[in-house]
Design an enzyme around this catalytic site. Structure first.
Site, PDB file in Angstrom:
ATOM      1  N   ARG A 111       0.827  -1.212   0.000  1.00  0.00           N
ATOM      2  CA  ARG A 111       0.000   0.000   0.000  1.00  0.00           C
ATOM      3  C   ARG A 111       0.862   1.264   0.000  1.00  0.00           C
ATOM      4  O   ARG A 111       0.515   2.271  -0.631  1.00  0.00           O
ATOM      5  CB  ARG A 111      -0.963  -0.036   1.188  1.00  0.00           C
ATOM      6  N   VAL A 156      -4.592   7.693   5.449  1.00  0.00           N
ATOM      7  CA  VAL A 156      -3.234   7.471   5.947  1.00  0.00           C
ATOM      8  C   VAL A 156      -2.200   7.792   4.868  1.00  0.00           C
ATOM      9  O   VAL A 156      -1.006   7.653   5.097  1.00  0.00           O
ATOM     10  CB  VAL A 156      -3.076   6.022   6.482  1.00  0.00           C
ATOM     11  N   HIS A 190      -6.509   8.790  11.713  1.00  0.00           N
ATOM     12  CA  HIS A 190      -6.144   7.368  11.670  1.00  0.00           C
ATOM     13  C   HIS A 190      -4.654   7.172  11.398  1.00  0.00           C
ATOM     14  O   HIS A 190      -4.241   6.110  10.926  1.00  0.00           O
ATOM     15  CB  HIS A 190      -7.003   6.606  10.650  1.00  0.00           C
ATOM     16  N   GLY A 235     -16.100  11.913   0.679  1.00  0.00           N
ATOM     17  CA  GLY A 235     -15.550  10.589   0.364  1.00  0.00           C
ATOM     18  C   GLY A 235     -15.385   9.652   1.545  1.00  0.00           C
ATOM     19  O   GLY A 235     -14.413   8.905   1.593  1.00  0.00           O
ATOM     20  N   THR A 236     -16.335   9.672   2.474  1.00  0.00           N
ATOM     21  CA  THR A 236     -16.283   8.686   3.559  1.00  0.00           C
ATOM     22  C   THR A 236     -17.619   7.970   3.672  1.00  0.00           C
ATOM     23  O   THR A 236     -18.680   8.590   3.477  1.00  0.00           O
ATOM     24  CB  THR A 236     -15.896   9.320   4.915  1.00  0.00           C
TER      25      THR A 236
END
Ligand code: BJW
Ligand code: ZN
Length: 250
Positions: free
Chosen positions: A75, A107, A123, A197-198
């Site tokens: 990632r 992240v 996060h 966008g969540t």
């Protein structure tokens, strides 16, 4: 260019005219148009391909650190090869014109690479590596990425010898105190919150729009799909981040 719904343009105008503060809360959809997969919602999303309980908990790390590190290393490489999209760029632009706080669940570092200062990474960050045992920040180089290798043995802490983990918040872990306090402060002070966008499924971050609304803010959702938050916001704009943010903030 996608036209801005009049009620949303008006909410922004009112906020600026009244000297108010805008809080933008972003989630994985913010980076989707940069080619970073979201967690949920599509056939190729992360949690439809991988089991979060085997990859995104402290227990998973204890069980198989090389599997978890190999996945995070993949990632990190995706993010490294990605570029900020027009939505990231639009958020970086208005910093001088509009008092704006940026709170992200992401992240990745695409907001920063577009030129924004992120007030709170609630996060954590993929790149903020630290020791799993003693918490010391990893200040050495990153190990080489080996494409197609599922398991990669994590690097070791120079202080205690335990393994170096990614600096993200796994399920069951507390959010970083300072980032969370900043996010709560921004949500309680803002006159307008843009939720971009969540899916609004992961708490406590998913509670920020309701908190803002309780403190009198107008809350706008920008998302091409309905979410768990849609029924509880003031305005919904069914558009992507890269479609909506440039005409709204440009
Ligand atoms: C687009 C788009 C485009 C697509 N443009 N949009 C209350 C009830 C039940 C459970 C809980 C509760 N409170 C807490 C919990 C437990 C848990 C939780 O919420 N579980 C739920 C899933 C049920 N929460 C936690 O465990 C949290 N910690 C905690 O509560 O600690 C308590 C504690 C206190 C004291 C001591 C100890 C503990 C931690 C949560 C950590 C979340 N971690 C992850 C992984 C991070 C690391 C990594 O990246 O690997 O964070 S999970 C994953 O979900 C990631 C994300 O930040 C997070 C949210 O996802 P997001 O951003 O919403 O993405 P998606 O994929 O869900 O949605 C994408 C959206 O984009 C969709 O809506 C699309 O339509 C949209 N979209 N293209 C705009 N172009
Ligand atoms: Zn250590």
């Amino acid at each position: 260019m996608t036209p801005v719904p009049p009620a949303i343009a008006e909410a922004l105008h009112r906020t600026i005219a009244g000297g108010g503060h805008v809080c933008v809360v972003t989630g994985a959809g913010m980076s989707a148009e940069s080619g970073i997969p979201t967690f949920r919602g599509t056939h190729d999303s992360l949690w439809s391909r991988f089991d979060p309980m085997r990859l995104a908990t402290a227990g998973a790390w204890r069980d198989d650190p090389a599997l978890v590190w190999g996945w995070y290393r993949w990632r990190m490489q995706l993010v490294c090869n990605a570029r900020p999209n027009a939505g990231h760029a639009a958020l970086a632009g208005p910093a001088q014109r509009v008092p704006l706080s940026l709170v992200t669940q992401n992240v990745d570092d695409l907001h920063e690479r577009a030129g924004s200062t992120v007030d709170a990474h609630v996060h954590g960050s993929l790149s903020a590596l630290r020791c799993f045992a003693c918490g010391r920040a990893h200040d050495g180089a990153l190990d080489a990425y080996v494409p197609d290798r599922q398991r990669i043995e994590p690097m070791r802490c120079t202080a205690c010898g335990d393994r170096i983990r990614p600096g993200v918040v796994w399920f069951g872990e507390a959010l970083p105190d300072d980032a969370w306090a900043t996010a709560v402060d921004a949500a309680t002070r803002c006159a307008l919150m843009l939720v971009v966008g969540t899916s609004g499924l992961v708490y406590p971050a998913a509670g920020l729009p309701a908190l803002a609304r309780r403190h009198g803010a107008t809350v706008v959702e920008i998302n091409p799909e309905p979410t768990a938050l849609s029924a509880e916001v003031d305005h919904v704009w069914r558009a992507t981040a890269a479609q909506a943010l440039p005409p709204l903030l440009g």
